[in-house]
Scaffold this motif. Structure first.
Motif, short mmCIF file in Angstrom:
data_model
loop_
_atom_site.label_atom_id
_atom_site.label_comp_id
_atom_site.label_asym_id
_atom_site.label_seq_id
_atom_site.Cartn_x
_atom_site.Cartn_y
_atom_site.Cartn_z
N MET A 1 55.25 63.71 62.37
CA MET A 1 54.76 63.34 61.14
C MET A 1 55.59 62.48 60.25
N GLN A 158 51.23 66.89 63.18
CA GLN A 158 50.45 66.60 62.31
C GLN A 158 50.29 67.97 61.57
N LEU A 174 43.01 69.34 61.22
CA LEU A 174 44.02 68.36 60.66
C LEU A 174 43.51 68.13 59.33
#
Length: 201
Positions: A1, A158, A174
């Motif tokens: 990320m 994520q 998510l």
């Protein structure tokens, strides 16, 4: 990320407990010592109270003081450190914390200008990204994590949030895939009906 740009990560003024949680919003990330840490933190900012601002000023001698700003002597990661701002906005002195990458000579001034621009908008509003960042910031560690191979639509690194179904069972989703309805459910009541802002902060 990997995040980038200057971004507001919490709506409202954080108290001391919340401020310390926000200092390390990415503490659960995999590979904590990885090279991407600078990009994760640099550019994040949030409002704090005057009391918390003054408390942080008194902890250690600052790295530097420039007018109404000071930087922490201890760096979070690489060249990123905390910078605290006391800014006059609409005639009121307000206080902010931001992570600035001091290897970029413009980062502190860019942060200051971005905070002023964001907080002087005539309409109280939030972008979708601000809503997602607030949800991440306000969610307890037990109900947020980073995706792994057990996560639906697995994407390494994520952020994922726990969602509860009507039957009371929990599942992970998510963060970036939350629907408008799911975002509204996760936000505190006073933030649910704010208008959408067209420009990201």
């Amino acid at each position: 990320m990997t995040l980038s740009s200057i971004r507001k990560v919490y709506q409202g003024a954080a108290d001391r407990h919340q401020m310390f949680r926000l200092f390390d919003r990415h503490s659960q990330r995999p590979h904590r010592l990885g090279a991407e840490a600078n990009a994760l933190y640099a550019g994040e900012w949030f409002e704090i109270t005057e009391r918390e601002h003054d408390y942080m000023f008194e902890i250690l001698p600052p790295l530097w003081i420039r007018g109404s700003m000071f930087a922490m002597r201890e760096f979070l990661t690489g060249s990123v450190t905390s910078v605290f701002f006391a800014l006059r906005i609409d005639g009121v002195i307000r206080h902010f914390h931001g992570y600035c990458d001091l290897s970029d000579g413009r980062s502190v001034e860019d942060m200051r200008l971005a905070i002023i621009e964001r907080e002087t908008r005539p309409v109280r509003a939030m972008t979708r990204n601000e809503r997602l960042e607030h949800i991440w910031s306000a969610t307890a560690d037990a109900y947020r994590d980073y995706s792994d191979k057990t996560t639906p639509q697995y994407l390494p690194g994520q952020r994922v949030i726990a969602l509860y179904s009507g039957a009371g069972s929990a599942g992970l989703k998510l963060l970036d895939d939350l629907t408008g309805e799911e975002i509204a459910i996760k936000l505190p009541v006073q933030l649910r009906n704010l208008p959408d802002a067209a420009i990201a902060a």
